[in-house]
Design an enzyme around this catalytic site. Structure first.
Site, PDB file in Angstrom:
ATOM      1  CE  LYS A 162      41.677  43.170  42.320  1.00 25.52           C
ATOM      2  NZ  LYS A 162      42.383  43.020  41.097  1.00 25.52           N
ATOM      3  CE  LYS A 267      45.387  47.670  36.175  1.00 26.61           C
ATOM      4  NZ  LYS A 267      45.399  46.482  37.007  1.00 26.61           N
TER       5      LYS A 267
HETATM    6 MG   LIG Z   1      43.286  43.333  37.177  1.00 25.01          MG
END
Ligand SMILES: [Mg+2]
Length: 349
Positions: A162, A267
């Protein structure tokens, strides 16, 4: 066999350590459990989490949508016709994709339990473990490097870093992680919309010049900036994955038409469940885009549904399904890095 009740409840999940991205920091969260019950005593359940910054939903809005709008459409419907029933429920409300996902997965699990098969088998594939990456939380470069070494030692073969600015620090983060792990470990970078197209080119240019190989770059620019996303995709040697830009089948068609990415991160909470995810995957493949399955920060029970889906679509791919691994007490999905498999009991809770 008819659906007689749709119910919701809540459960708390504590993380093994805090999880930080460019958007937020989380140490624990609540999941909404959705149960679907039939007149024959069959039950299916699912767990979902409201992620307001991604889908605009909260746990309270999910409960309201399931209990007041979507669930009532399913009452009295026959499980043998579940696909049409789910389509009807989804048509009762725009948006609210996480609530729709909760209902969709619970119904699929009820059907699987009724037929005494696993969720994978219901989707048309034998159950199998799926390879996953693990996320490196946003932190100072040495902290991320140490964590990277630990995760590689634990058996993960792909790390998802990240990042989130400033750009010079992101370049340091990526280089520090690359130095900390063997070259065989795949490095994925997720900027969670934090950069401009220009900044993305700067970071990738710098780390590439330093000899770092990245497997892909995910969502470098804001979700709505398809022009920027397309510019990055055209100009860097690293594949670009769309996540926040890719919710629905229509989004993915637009991305493919614009040449705005190479791969989409699908997702269940973004598209509305298993049925919708299969459609999104089909549109991605037709548009020449690769498919990667991911999850929100959610429970192992939530992730297990996507593990089952991945066994049907792109089973050989290393997916992005580490969410359940972050839970202090694991349930629903069993992790043996780099693999995750759906727990046996989940098909028939
Ligand atoms: Mg992502």
């Amino acid at each position: 066999m008819r659906i007689t009740a749709v119910e919701t409840g809540r459960r708390g999940v504590r993380l093994r350590s805090s999880f930080r991205t460019a958007l937020r920091e989380v140490t624990d969260f609540e999941v909404v459990t959705v149960w679907v019950r039939t007149d024959d005593g069959v039950t299916g359940c699912s767990e979902v989490v409201g992620t307001a910054r991604i889908t605009g939903e909260t746990n309270a809005s999910i409960e309201e949508a399931v209990n007041k709008v979507l669930g009532p459409v399913l009452i009295g419907r026959d499980l043998s016709d579940y696909s049409v029933a789910l389509t009807d429920a989804a048509a009762a409300m725009v948006g609210n994709t996480t609530a729709k996902c909760g209902l969709d997965v619970a119904v699929h699990r009820a059907v699987a339990a009724w037929r005494a098969i696993t969720l994978s088998e219901l989707l048309g594939a034998a159950p199998r473990p799926i390879a996953t990456d693990v996320t490196l939380s946003l932190a100072a470069p040495p902290v991320m490097a140490a964590e990277a070494a630990r995760r590689a030692n634990e058996g993960f073969g792909a790390l998802k870093l990240k990042v989130g600015g400033p750009v010079a620090l992101d370049i340091e983060r990526i280089q520090a992680v690359a130095r900390a792990v063997p070259a065989t470990v795949a490095l994925r970078v997720d900027a969670n919309q934090a950069w401009t197209a220009k900044q993305a080119l700067e970071v990738i240019g710098a780390v590439t010049a330093a000899g770092v190989t990245l497997e892909f770059l995910e969502q470098p620019v804001p979700a709505a900036d398809l022009t920027g996303l397309a510019a990055v995709t055209a100009r860097i040697p690293v594949p670009v994955v769309a996540d926040e830009s890719a919710h629905s089948a229509a989004d993915v068609r637009r991305l493919a038409d614009a040449g705005a990415c190479d791969v989409v991160n699908i997702k269940l909470a973004k598209c509305g469940g298993l049925q919708a995810a299969l459609e999104v995957a089909a549109v991605a493949c037709a548009g020449g885009l690769g498919v990667l399955f991911g999850s929100m920060l959610e429970s192992g029970t939530g992730v297990a549904a996507t593990v089952a889906l991945a066994s049907r679509v792109a089973a050989e791919q290393v997916h992005d399904l580490d969410a359940g691994w972050w839970a202090e007490v694991q349930s629903g999905a069993v992790y043996e890095p780099p693999l995750v498999r759906a727990e046996d009991g989940v098909a028939a809770p």
